[in-house]
Design an enzyme around this catalytic site. Structure first.
Site, PDB file in Angstrom:
ATOM      1  N   HIS A 134       0.832  -1.214   0.000  1.00 36.98           N
ATOM      2  CA  HIS A 134       0.000   0.000   0.000  1.00 36.98           C
ATOM      3  C   HIS A 134       0.864   1.261   0.000  1.00 36.98           C
ATOM      4  O   HIS A 134       0.364   2.346  -0.285  1.00 36.98           O
ATOM      5  CB  HIS A 134      -1.048  -0.030   1.118  1.00 36.98           C
ATOM      6  CG  HIS A 134      -0.565   0.318   2.487  1.00 36.98           C
ATOM      7  ND1 HIS A 134      -0.179  -0.627   3.416  1.00 36.98           N
ATOM      8  CD2 HIS A 134      -0.401   1.508   3.085  1.00 36.98           C
ATOM      9  CE1 HIS A 134       0.188  -0.024   4.528  1.00 36.98           C
ATOM     10  NE2 HIS A 134       0.065   1.276   4.356  1.00 36.98           N
ATOM     11  N   ASP A 186       0.215  -7.669   1.656  1.00 36.86           N
ATOM     12  CA  ASP A 186       0.611  -6.260   1.622  1.00 36.86           C
ATOM     13  C   ASP A 186       2.138  -6.141   1.695  1.00 36.86           C
ATOM     14  O   ASP A 186       2.698  -5.772   2.715  1.00 36.86           O
ATOM     15  CB  ASP A 186      -0.058  -5.537   2.807  1.00 36.86           C
ATOM     16  CG  ASP A 186       0.101  -4.029   2.743  1.00 36.86           C
ATOM     17  OD1 ASP A 186       0.587  -3.531   1.710  1.00 36.86           O
ATOM     18  OD2 ASP A 186      -0.253  -3.354   3.733  1.00 36.86           O
ATOM     19  N   SER A 279       3.973   2.651   8.237  1.00 40.31           N
ATOM     20  CA  SER A 279       3.637   1.659   7.225  1.00 40.31           C
ATOM     21  C   SER A 279       4.866   1.273   6.414  1.00 40.31           C
ATOM     22  O   SER A 279       5.660   2.124   6.049  1.00 40.31           O
ATOM     23  CB  SER A 279       2.583   2.224   6.277  1.00 40.31           C
ATOM     24  OG  SER A 279       1.318   2.143   6.869  1.00 40.31           O
ATOM     25  N   GLY A 280       4.988  -0.010   6.129  1.00 45.14           N
ATOM     26  CA  GLY A 280       6.099  -0.489   5.310  1.00 45.14           C
ATOM     27  C   GLY A 280       7.367  -0.762   6.093  1.00 45.14           C
ATOM     28  O   GLY A 280       8.272  -1.413   5.596  1.00 45.14           O
TER      29      GLY A 280
END
Ligand SMILES: *[C@@H]1O[C@H](CO)[C@@H](O)[C@H](O)[C@H]1NC(C)=O
Ligand SMILES: *[C@@H]1O[C@H](CO)[C@@H](O)[C@H](O)[C@H]1NC(C)=O
Ligand SMILES: *[C@@H]1O[C@H](CO)[C@@H](O)[C@H](O)[C@H]1NC(C)=O
Ligand SMILES: *[C@@H]1O[C@H](CO)[C@@H](O)[C@H](O)[C@H]1NC(C)=O
Length: 387
Positions: A134, A186, A279-280
């Site tokens: 994402h 993801d 995120s990530g």
């Protein structure tokens, strides 16, 4: 009864308020009542049943009339929008890291705004960065507008570490990545133009698929430390615990949690200190003195919530896909996963041209100290942090 309905509703509200302001889809995203239509108060849209392309849980079918009215002769149902929300990851109750403690940490930047990253990632080969799909989906349409920075520690100080910005040459998003109804697979790998890195400091990945439940793990990121606050300049870290799968499934009942997801948070003490990183970014455990990445920050409801730990992509489930994308590079070189006390000088042969923001004036000014408001972290977790 009302209590149970109200709590998730509040969580949703917090979620909406925090919805990633960088995601153009959500700019001016209007919030109306019909968006909180799921039976437990989460976000969704009332749509015709046939248009809602997902399996509908029985209890939701039963309660749909409470939220979605009949539109003409078509019966409508609440279609959740879980995937369309970019959960802003954030470290709550964290601590500043030391420079080079996690030298594989990558900051994903837009070319025009390089003061704070919009996502994190981790260096897993001299030229590959593992991140969330994402995050990568923003890069895919126009990779030239993005940079990946390796070696950053304090975004407001120019002298404390040596860093480089790299271009993204290739974006590999997992082919089964889904962000509707549930978020699954993801993960993505960015290939950098980093042919110059002779001594890259990568993170280790598990040698073989493994179960990391009940392990203490550390998540790192530059995500905001408290709702409504700015992102901190210094890379934050916090220790959490990997949940047993069944607890993860309970916490995210309607998200179709599978073995390819992994939950981490703080199970006891009401979870006040639990957190989620950018995120990530990587969630890692220390095995035989090395940091092994077991998760990628993916999503969560709110943050520091007792009932909702952070959800991560379970790296163990994707080792063969990752190895395929990396080929001919291999995972886990002999230096992987080591925290360092000094500059590893991994950029000695790297051109410095990318670092145009380094100006003498900036370098001479004392770095702006922004006080970071942190939630209290229970002291029992502190000694386990690597130094
Ligand atoms: C990008 O990576 C994919 C593997 O995920 C590979 O098939 C493709 O050839 C690569 N493209 C370039 C231009 O390197
Ligand atoms: C994607 O999903 C399909 C169907 O479940 C599966 O056969 C395939 O192996 C998956 N792809 C990867 C790269 O895991
Ligand atoms: C992660 O994936 C591995 C391999 O598929 C599996 O053994 C494990 O149970 C999963 N979950 C956790 C929490 O490690
Ligand atoms: C990678 O890209 C950056 C940004 O365009 C550039 O400054 C740098 O010289 C490139 N590095 C290599 C090794 O090609």
């Amino acid at each position: 009864m009302h209590f149970f309905v109200f709590l998730p509703f509040l969580a949703s509200l917090v979620l909406v308020l925090l919805a990633d302001h960088r995601d153009p889809q959500h700019i001016n995203h209007e919030i109306d009542d019909s968006e909180f239509c799921t039976y437990d108060g989460r976000i969704g849209h009332c749509e015709a049943i046939l248009d809602c392309k997902r399996e509908i849980p029985k209890k939701e079918l039963f309660q749909r009339r409470h939220a979605c009215s009949h539109v003409a002769y078509r019966e409508t149902i609440c279609c959740e929008m879980t995937g369309s929300i970019d959960y802003p990851g954030r470290i709550v109750g964290g601590d500043d890291t030391a420079p080079w403690e996690y030298p594989w940490m990558a900051a994903l930047l837009t070319k025009s705004s390089n003061k704070r990253p919009f996502c994190g990632g981790s260096l897993i080969s001299p030229v590959h960065v593992l991140t969330a799909a994402h995050c990568a989906k923003h890069i895919l349409p126009d990779p030239t507008s993005f940079r990946v920075r390796i070696g950053e520690h304090n975004f407001d100080s120019e002298l404390e570490t040596d860093y480089r910005n790299f271009r993204v040459q290739n974006v590999s998003i997992h082919p089964n990545y889904t962000s509707s109804y549930t978020i699954k697979d993801d993960l993505a790998i960015l290939e950098l133009n980093a042919s110059c890195m002779d001594k890259p400091r990568t993170v280790c990945l598990p040698e073989v698929p493994n179960d990391f439940r009940n392990h203490e793990a550390v998540v790192i990121g530059w995500g905001v430390t408290e709702a409504g606050k700015n992102q901190p300049p210094i890379l934050q870290e916090v220790t959490v615990e990997v949940y047993p799968q069944v607890k993860c499934e309970e916490a995210y009942e309607n998200f179709k949690i599978t073995d390819s997801h992994l939950c981490a948070g703080i199970q006891e003490n009401g979870g006040k200190d639990s957190c989620q990183g950018d995120s990530g970014g990587p969630l890692h455990v220390k095995l035989k003195g090395r940091w092994v990445q077991v998760g990628i920050v993916s999503f969560g409801i709110g943050c520091a919530e007792a009932l909702h730990p952070g959800v991560y992509t379970n790296v163990s489930s994707y080792l063969s896909w990752i190895a395929d994308v990396l080929d001919p590079y291999t995972l886990n070189d002999e230096l992987c996963g080591e925290s360092l006390e000094q500059d590893p000088k991994m950029f000695e042969d790297c051109p410095n041209g990318a670092v145009s923001s380094r100006s003498l004036i900036q370098a001479l000014l004392p770095s702006l100290t922004i006080p970071i408001l942190l939630f209290s972290i229970s002291s029992s977790f502190l000694p386990s942090l690597a130094t």
